[in-house]
Design a protein around this motif. Structure first.
Motif, short mmCIF file in Angstrom:
data_model
loop_
_atom_site.label_atom_id
_atom_site.label_comp_id
_atom_site.label_asym_id
_atom_site.label_seq_id
_atom_site.Cartn_x
_atom_site.Cartn_y
_atom_site.Cartn_z
N LEU A 448 0.83 -1.20 0.00
CA LEU A 448 0.00 0.00 0.00
C LEU A 448 0.86 1.25 0.00
O LEU A 448 0.58 2.23 -0.70
N GLU A 449 1.94 1.23 0.78
CA GLU A 449 2.85 2.38 0.80
C GLU A 449 3.46 2.62 -0.58
O GLU A 449 3.54 3.76 -1.05
N ILE A 450 3.88 1.55 -1.24
CA ILE A 450 4.50 1.67 -2.56
C ILE A 450 3.48 2.15 -3.59
O ILE A 450 3.79 2.98 -4.46
N ALA A 451 2.26 1.63 -3.49
CA ALA A 451 1.22 2.02 -4.45
C ALA A 451 0.91 3.51 -4.38
O ALA A 451 0.49 4.11 -5.37
N MET A 452 1.11 4.10 -3.21
CA MET A 452 0.80 5.51 -3.02
C MET A 452 2.05 6.39 -3.03
O MET A 452 1.96 7.61 -2.87
N LYS A 453 3.22 5.80 -3.24
CA LYS A 453 4.48 6.54 -3.12
C LYS A 453 4.64 7.58 -4.22
O LYS A 453 5.07 8.72 -3.96
N ASN A 454 4.33 7.24 -5.45
CA ASN A 454 4.51 8.13 -6.59
C ASN A 454 3.14 8.57 -7.12
O ASN A 454 2.26 7.75 -7.32
N LYS A 455 3.00 9.84 -7.33
CA LYS A 455 1.72 10.38 -7.76
C LYS A 455 1.40 9.95 -9.18
O LYS A 455 2.22 10.05 -10.10
N TYR A 456 0.19 9.44 -9.35
CA TYR A 456 -0.28 9.04 -10.67
C TYR A 456 -0.76 10.28 -11.41
O TYR A 456 -1.48 11.13 -10.86
N ARG A 457 -0.38 10.40 -12.67
CA ARG A 457 -0.75 11.60 -13.44
C ARG A 457 -2.22 11.55 -13.86
O ARG A 457 -2.63 10.71 -14.65
N ARG A 458 -2.98 12.45 -13.30
CA ARG A 458 -4.36 12.67 -13.71
C ARG A 458 -4.52 14.19 -13.84
O ARG A 458 -4.61 14.90 -12.86
N ASP A 459 -4.57 14.68 -15.07
CA ASP A 459 -4.55 16.12 -15.29
C ASP A 459 -5.85 16.80 -14.89
O ASP A 459 -5.85 17.97 -14.48
N ILE A 460 -6.95 16.10 -15.05
CA ILE A 460 -8.24 16.61 -14.59
C ILE A 460 -8.90 15.51 -13.78
O ILE A 460 -8.68 14.32 -14.04
N PRO A 461 -9.68 15.86 -12.74
CA PRO A 461 -10.19 14.83 -11.82
C PRO A 461 -11.15 13.86 -12.47
O PRO A 461 -11.23 12.70 -12.09
N TYR A 462 -11.89 14.31 -13.46
CA TYR A 462 -12.80 13.42 -14.17
C TYR A 462 -12.99 13.95 -15.58
O TYR A 462 -12.77 15.13 -15.87
N SER A 463 -13.41 13.06 -16.47
CA SER A 463 -13.53 13.42 -17.88
C SER A 463 -14.82 14.18 -18.13
O SER A 463 -15.79 14.04 -17.39
N PRO A 464 -14.85 14.96 -19.20
CA PRO A 464 -16.12 15.56 -19.62
C PRO A 464 -17.12 14.47 -19.94
O PRO A 464 -16.75 13.33 -20.27
N ASP A 465 -18.40 14.78 -19.81
CA ASP A 465 -19.41 13.72 -19.92
C ASP A 465 -20.58 14.08 -20.83
O ASP A 465 -21.69 13.64 -20.61
N PHE A 466 -20.33 14.87 -21.87
CA PHE A 466 -21.41 15.22 -22.78
C PHE A 466 -21.74 14.03 -23.69
O PHE A 466 -20.91 13.15 -23.92
N PRO A 467 -22.97 14.00 -24.23
CA PRO A 467 -23.44 12.81 -24.96
C PRO A 467 -22.56 12.42 -26.14
O PRO A 467 -22.34 11.23 -26.39
N GLU A 468 -22.09 13.39 -26.89
CA GLU A 468 -21.29 13.07 -28.07
C GLU A 468 -20.02 12.30 -27.70
O GLU A 468 -19.60 11.39 -28.43
#
Length: 531
Positions: A448-468
């Protein structure tokens, strides 16, 4: 069964966490009898089963219910829930690896359950845009007490629950943001005089040595160095800072992960693993990853691309070979730098309400959610005291792992709400006292410590969700999978560069350029709220 009703009160503290796999939705159980949990101590005050309203809820069928326990629809835990919750529940199992297609078929046939849940926020967005689910914000305000208070305590959840400006789902904060994990046979490294890999190139070199160096000592070159799981491709993509359904911000411009320039590196890496026999040649047909799991647990694989918690796999491996030493492996770097192992956004599973539900049905469903979040989840998670666990210094310590696995572990799918936090230092106290459990608990905390050691790149917290966008991704994904499979397994028929070009052509043909413009407009309008 007098302890069941109140079993969860003290467990709301973080220290009451229990070792469970994160490839599974965390949950367990509480039953005094080995046959079936009993009723709550306040059963006389509870609503009669004959007058309880019924709701239906989807759930993942992971094939974990032992035959003697019953089925996902009917077992000791479904009976316990009906006895103790404010409603009667009809559970609708859907195979985990076919969940969305199955749910789509049920929706199209008008047979979808009242409550539909998935981890994939994009899928919930798709259902909202299709009109298959309905807004519930006003109903939460009107009918909820426990969950309403929980949202006030966890405001970080609020943005994720809104689609098109309205609340369409309920969720809860994850026990941990850790998800993916890599593992390696330390005993194989030691035998071959190798160090744990830190780069993509070193990983490939170690895998080659595992393939050709006879690390299992049977005199044959019969190992498959890297075993895969449902998380494997995402792990491989993350080495190169890509994710197939994730948007990245490059110079203030949103770009879709599956058509980035560096996605070619992802394809080239996967192709190299396949061409050199460093992964199972039959991985594409191993859709449930049973073959891959067997390669690992029978000692034929030395590296595992999976999740940070692999207790069941590790236990099976150690039972086959007590000398095995499987240890967590930190993220490795590529020419783009070091990305973290995939870490989740705060919400766990999203539960949405069928658009056909009446207000009366919604009220019953919200009562069930309040009950589950209050203390309904606790007996499902922990097992019964002196049967599955015992209290040691305020911590639930598992008694018999095999009994727990048989009688409790499959109940994970019923706890659609949980209020719990995982802490690495607590695993050892909570593990069963047998040597295998104690040894793994030490490794699990480190993982668990290793899994959280390095920050995972997520540029925005969630994706846009429009129908198209949701429609495009749903159409594009299976086409992209076919192209990528041809690149990886097709020899010289399609190079990684040609594969990326084909992906871009299909994306454009399906309306990708227009979606990119809409996504950029969405980002420009919302970026101040996305940081």
């Amino acid at each position: 069964m007098n302890k069941l009703k109140h079993a969860g009160k003290s467990a709301l503290a973080a220290i009451m966490v229990l070792t469970m796999s994160v490839t599974v939705l965390v949950a367990c159980s509480t039953n005094k009898s080995a046959e079936q949990p009993g009723s709550s101590p306040d059963a006389s005050k509870a609503v009669s089963k004959d007058t309880k309203k019924e709701i239906s809820i989807s759930m993942f069928d992971r094939g974990k219910v032992p035959t003697e326990e019953g089925t996902y629809e009917d077992n000791r835990w479904t009976k316990w829930i009906d006895e103790n919750s404010p409603v009667k529940v009809k559970w609708i199992p859907v195979a985990r690896n076919q969940a969305q297609p199955k749910l789509n078929a049920l929706i199209a046939a008008g047979e979808a359950p009242d409550l539909i849940w998935e981890y994939d926020r994009n899928y919930i967005s798709q259902l909202a845009n299709q009109g298959a689910i309905q807004p519930i914000g006003d109903y939460i305000d009107k009918y909820s007490a426990t969950y309403k208070a929980y949202l006030e305590k966890h405001p970080e959840l609020q943005p994720y629950l809104k689609f098109n400006g309205q609340v369409y789902a309920v969720s809860f904060t994850r026990e941990t943001l850790a998800n993916h994990g890599m593992w390696i046979r330390q005993d194989w490294l030691d035998k071959l005089g190798l160090a744990a890999p830190t780069t993509v190139e070193e990983l490939i070199e170690v895998a080659r040595k595992f393939k050709d160096g006879d690390p299992d000592g049977n005199g044959q070159a019969d190992t498959v160095p890297i075993a895969l799981s449902a998380s494997a491709h995402s792990i491989e993509q993350a080495f190169f800072f890509t994710s197939e359904n994730q948007w990245y911000v490059e110079d203030e411009q949103l770009q879709f992960g599956r058509i980035l320039d560096r996605y070619e590196d992802t394809l080239a890496f996967q192709k190299q693993l396949f061409d050199e026999g460093l992964i199972d040649k039959e991985y594409i047909t191993d859709t449930n990853f049973q073959r891959s799991s067997q390669l690992l647990t029978t000692g034929k694989a030395g590296i595992y691309f999976g999740n940070w918690d692999i207790e069941e796999l590790n236990n099976n491996l150690v039972k086959n070979d007590p000398n095995v030493k499987m240890v967590p492996l930190e993220s490795i770097s590529s020419k783009y730098g070091k990305n973290g192992l995939y870490q989740e956004a705060p919400p766990s599973v999203f539960t949405a309400f069928n658009s056909k539900m009446s207000e009366d049905q919604i009220q019953s469903a919200i009562q069930f959610i309040d009950w589950m979040l209050g203390d309904g989840w606790v007996p499902l998670k922990n097992g019964e005291e002196n049967v599955h666990y015992t209290m040691v210094d305020g911590v639930r310590q598992k008694l018999d792992p095999d009994k727990f696995k048989k009688e409790v572990s499959y109940a994970s799918e019923y706890a659609i709400m949980i209020d719990n936090v995982l802490q690495p230092e607590m695993f050892l106290a909570m593990a069963a006292k047998d040597e295998i459990s104690q040894n793994y608990a030490k490794v699990k905390g480190k993982s668990l410590e290793i899994a959280m050691k390095n920050k995972y790149r997520r540029d925005i917290p969630y994706s846009p969700d429009f129908p198209e966008l949701t429609q495009l991704i749903a159409t594009f994904a299976p086409i992209a999978q076919q192209i990528e499979a041809k690149v990886v397994t097709g020899g010289n028929s399609m190079s990684p560069a040609q594969g990326l070009n084909e992906l871009r052509k299909e994306w454009k043909r399906l309306g990708g350029e227009n979606v990119e413009k809409l996504a950029q407009d969405w980002y420009d309008a919302n970026k101040d709220n996305l940081k």
